[in-house]
Motif scaffolding. Structure first.
Motif, mmCIF file in Angstrom:
data_model
loop_
_atom_site.group_PDB
_atom_site.id
_atom_site.type_symbol
_atom_site.label_atom_id
_atom_site.label_comp_id
_atom_site.label_asym_id
_atom_site.label_seq_id
_atom_site.Cartn_x
_atom_site.Cartn_y
_atom_site.Cartn_z
ATOM 1 N N ASP A 153 44.684 -13.298 -16.093
ATOM 2 C CA ASP A 153 45.980 -12.828 -15.618
ATOM 3 C C ASP A 153 46.856 -14.002 -15.185
ATOM 4 O OD1 ASP A 153 45.257 -10.122 -15.921
ATOM 5 O OD2 ASP A 153 44.238 -10.141 -13.974
ATOM 6 N N GLU A 154 48.148 -13.720 -15.048
ATOM 7 C CA GLU A 154 49.067 -14.707 -14.501
ATOM 8 C C GLU A 154 48.700 -15.002 -13.048
ATOM 9 O OE1 GLU A 154 51.007 -17.427 -14.402
ATOM 10 O OE2 GLU A 154 51.925 -16.460 -16.138
ATOM 11 N N THR A 155 49.024 -16.224 -12.574
ATOM 12 C CA THR A 155 48.631 -16.589 -11.213
ATOM 13 C C THR A 155 49.467 -15.829 -10.173
ATOM 14 O OG1 THR A 155 50.200 -18.418 -10.875
ATOM 15 C CG2 THR A 155 48.157 -18.915 -12.059
ATOM 16 N N PRO A 156 48.849 -15.428 -9.037
ATOM 17 C CA PRO A 156 49.605 -14.716 -8.002
ATOM 18 C C PRO A 156 50.687 -15.582 -7.371
ATOM 19 C CG PRO A 156 47.386 -15.274 -7.231
ATOM 20 C CD PRO A 156 47.420 -15.563 -8.696
ATOM 21 N N VAL A 157 50.473 -16.889 -7.326
ATOM 22 C CA VAL A 157 51.489 -17.790 -6.759
ATOM 23 C C VAL A 157 52.759 -17.747 -7.606
ATOM 24 C CG1 VAL A 157 52.057 -20.205 -6.297
ATOM 25 C CG2 VAL A 157 49.823 -19.299 -5.631
ATOM 26 N N PHE A 158 52.612 -17.796 -8.940
ATOM 27 C CA PHE A 158 53.785 -17.741 -9.808
ATOM 28 C C PHE A 158 54.453 -16.368 -9.730
ATOM 29 C CE2 PHE A 158 55.763 -16.704 -13.911
ATOM 30 C CZ PHE A 158 56.693 -17.722 -13.994
ATOM 31 N N LYS A 159 53.672 -15.306 -9.749
ATOM 32 C CA LYS A 159 54.246 -13.953 -9.673
ATOM 33 C C LYS A 159 54.975 -13.748 -8.350
ATOM 34 C CE LYS A 159 50.382 -11.772 -10.796
ATOM 35 N NZ LYS A 159 49.436 -10.671 -11.171
ATOM 36 N N GLY A 160 54.414 -14.300 -7.275
ATOM 37 C CA GLY A 160 55.089 -14.184 -5.983
ATOM 38 C C GLY A 160 56.398 -14.940 -5.953
ATOM 39 N N GLU A 161 56.425 -16.116 -6.553
ATOM 40 C CA GLU A 161 57.652 -16.915 -6.614
ATOM 41 C C GLU A 161 58.740 -16.184 -7.389
ATOM 42 O OE1 GLU A 161 60.200 -20.236 -6.103
ATOM 43 O OE2 GLU A 161 58.295 -19.728 -5.129
ATOM 44 N N VAL A 162 58.365 -15.596 -8.517
ATOM 45 C CA VAL A 162 59.333 -14.877 -9.348
ATOM 46 C C VAL A 162 59.906 -13.679 -8.595
ATOM 47 C CG1 VAL A 162 59.631 -13.519 -11.454
ATOM 48 C CG2 VAL A 162 58.321 -15.643 -11.519
ATOM 49 N N SER A 163 59.059 -12.923 -7.910
ATOM 50 C CA SER A 163 59.518 -11.718 -7.214
ATOM 51 C C SER A 163 60.383 -12.043 -5.997
ATOM 52 C CB SER A 163 58.320 -10.864 -6.789
ATOM 53 O OG SER A 163 57.538 -11.542 -5.822
ATOM 54 N N GLN A 164 60.122 -13.180 -5.347
ATOM 55 C CA GLN A 164 60.839 -13.518 -4.120
ATOM 56 C C GLN A 164 62.083 -14.362 -4.356
ATOM 57 O OE1 GLN A 164 57.736 -15.423 -1.894
ATOM 58 N NE2 GLN A 164 56.572 -13.533 -1.634
ATOM 59 N N ARG A 165 62.029 -15.263 -5.346
ATOM 60 C CA ARG A 165 63.133 -16.206 -5.537
ATOM 61 C C ARG A 165 63.668 -16.248 -6.960
ATOM 62 N NH1 ARG A 165 59.234 -18.626 -2.486
ATOM 63 N NH2 ARG A 165 59.792 -19.448 -0.432
#
Length: 437
Positions: free
Chosen positions: A213-225
């Motif tokens: 899966d895609e990394t949670p750090v990248f997914k979190g960055e996309v959703s927040q910023r």
């Protein structure tokens, strides 16, 4: 809101590490079979008109083409890795590398199609370089952005370890083929088999990478910023100091490693007159030593810090650079083995922490681009230049003079590492603040 660590189990981390390492095994197997063929075959197959010495120089120049392409690949694939995600980009780099490698195995010789043959080889090598420019970074980020902070050094080293395994696999493949056929057959078509066989490895690599899966750090960055519109430009503006110095950290590692797995193969057979089988076996031992040193360096960096381990490796390298060629020039298999293995041991120890150190330096929104750019600029300076100039310098001024050149590169790495901060306690995701526009 404070940054939080990814909630990832050890079982998941093992799966991610396998995916990271497996991909780079395949990528670097492809990369190193080209390097081995460049040392053993290409001067006669693609550059026969240039003569023996010039043919070797031209053959190793094709290696340099890939290193020139790597920074371009890091910016290209880094852009997509920071905008579209780590996983998609990794699949793309694997496909490009695989197709370029297979086509090398199908390439007609200079005797068959003339000057077009070396031109096409250079083009394919450029494509390989583009793909590798984005490969290591994505594989490393996949692990680093999932790993718990306390063991990030260990888990992040599997991309680097894959490179070691890929080299050993390439050397074993050439050794088996070379020992089961005559020199004439090997130079006629035997050298092509490892390139074409890589298609099977590519299929395996795709299967493994499509399962993660895609990394949670990248997914979190996309959703927040959201994502950066121009990751490379933003990285240069936001962290110019890190961009300037991080490129120098790996110069020694690249110089030592590619010297050992590229130029020294030719040096051992052509200059020291050691049997090809002996040189390949020693190369395998050096590759295994590199992998062991990576594990030790990465694990130790979780205890004492990334910077201390890298500094120690670079400091020892300055002294070893001056001692290497006087040791090699005794022209025995034992001293050649010592020279090759100690060189990769030093390189691997300093390389081990880098899979965590580089990503920890940069912010998530341009981490793929910045990490990859620095890694691959170091590849040009340390990995492409020394093997290219080694033959000319050693022939004209002797091995010790070339050792002085290597020592200067080691000092560059030492100074650049000193200029950067320790990152062992860094967070991989940033606290949520005002959105970036």
């Amino acid at each position: 809101m404070a940054a939080t660590e990814p909630d990832v189990t050890n079982r998941t981390m093992r799966r991610i590490a396998i995916a990271s390492g497996t991909g780079t095994v395949i990528e670097y197997y492809d990369f190193f079979i080209f390097a081995t063929a460049a040392a053993l075959v290409f001067p006669k197959v693609f550059f026969p008109a240039l003569g023996s010495a010039a043919g070797v120089v031209a053959s190793f120049a094709t290696l340099g083409v890939a290193f020139v392409a790597r920074p371009l690949g890091s910016v290209l694939f880094g852009h997509f890795g920071d905008r579209l995600g780590r996983k998609r980009t990794l699949v793309t780099t694997l496909l490009i590398m695989g197709l370029a490698t297979a086509l090398v195995g199908l390439m007609p010789t200079a005797e068959q199609i003339g000057v077009i043959a070396p031109i096409l080889i250079v083009i394919l090598r450029f494509m390989q370089g583009l793909a590798v420019g984005g490969e290591w970074t994505g594989a490393t980020l996949m692990a680093a952005e999932n790993a718990p902070k306390a063991k990030r050094g260990f888990w992040s080293m599997f991309g680097a370890l894959g490179g070691s395994i890929g080299f050993v696999l390439a050397s074993v493949t050439f050794l088996i083929i070379g020992e089961t056929m005559s020199d004439e057959t090997f130079h006629s078509y035997g050298w092509r088999i490892p390139f074409i066989a890589s298609l099977l490895l590519i299929a395996i690599g795709l299967f493994v990478r499509l399962k993660i899966d895609e990394t949670p750090v990248f997914k979190g960055e996309v959703s927040q910023r959201g994502t950066s519109r121009a990751p490379f430009v933003e990285a240069l503006k936001s962290q110019p100091r890190e961009i300037a110095f991080a490129s120098g950290v790996l110069v020694m590692t690249f110089a030592f490693y590619y010297l050992a797995v590229g130029y020294l193969i030719n040096y051992g057979t052509a200059v020291l007159k050691l049997p090809r089988t002996t040189v390949l076996l020693i190369g395998i031992a050096a590759g295994l030593m590199f992998g062991l040193a990576i594990v030790l360096g990465a694990a130790y960096s979780d205890r004492v810090g990334r910077k201390k381990v890298i500094l120690a490796g670079n400091a020892v390298a300055v002294v070893w650079a001056l001692a290497l060629f006087p040791i090699l020039d005794s022209a025995s298999a034992v001293t050649f083995a010592i020279g090759s293995c100690v060189t990769t041991l030093i390189a691997g120890f300093a390389y081990g922490p880098v899979g965590a150190f580089m990503p920890e330096l940069f912010q998530t929104r341009y981490r793929y681009t910045a990490t990859g750019f620095n890694y691959n600029v170091a590849g040009v300076v340390g990995g492409a230049v020394p093997p290219l100039v080694a033959a000319a310098i050693t022939a004209a001024h002797g091995g010790f003079t070339f050792g002085i050149f290597l020592a200067v590169l080691c000092l560059i790495s030492l100074g650049c590492t000193l200029a950067l901060r320790e990152t062992r306690n860094a967070e991989m995701s940033e606290p949520v603040k005002a959105p970036v526009h």
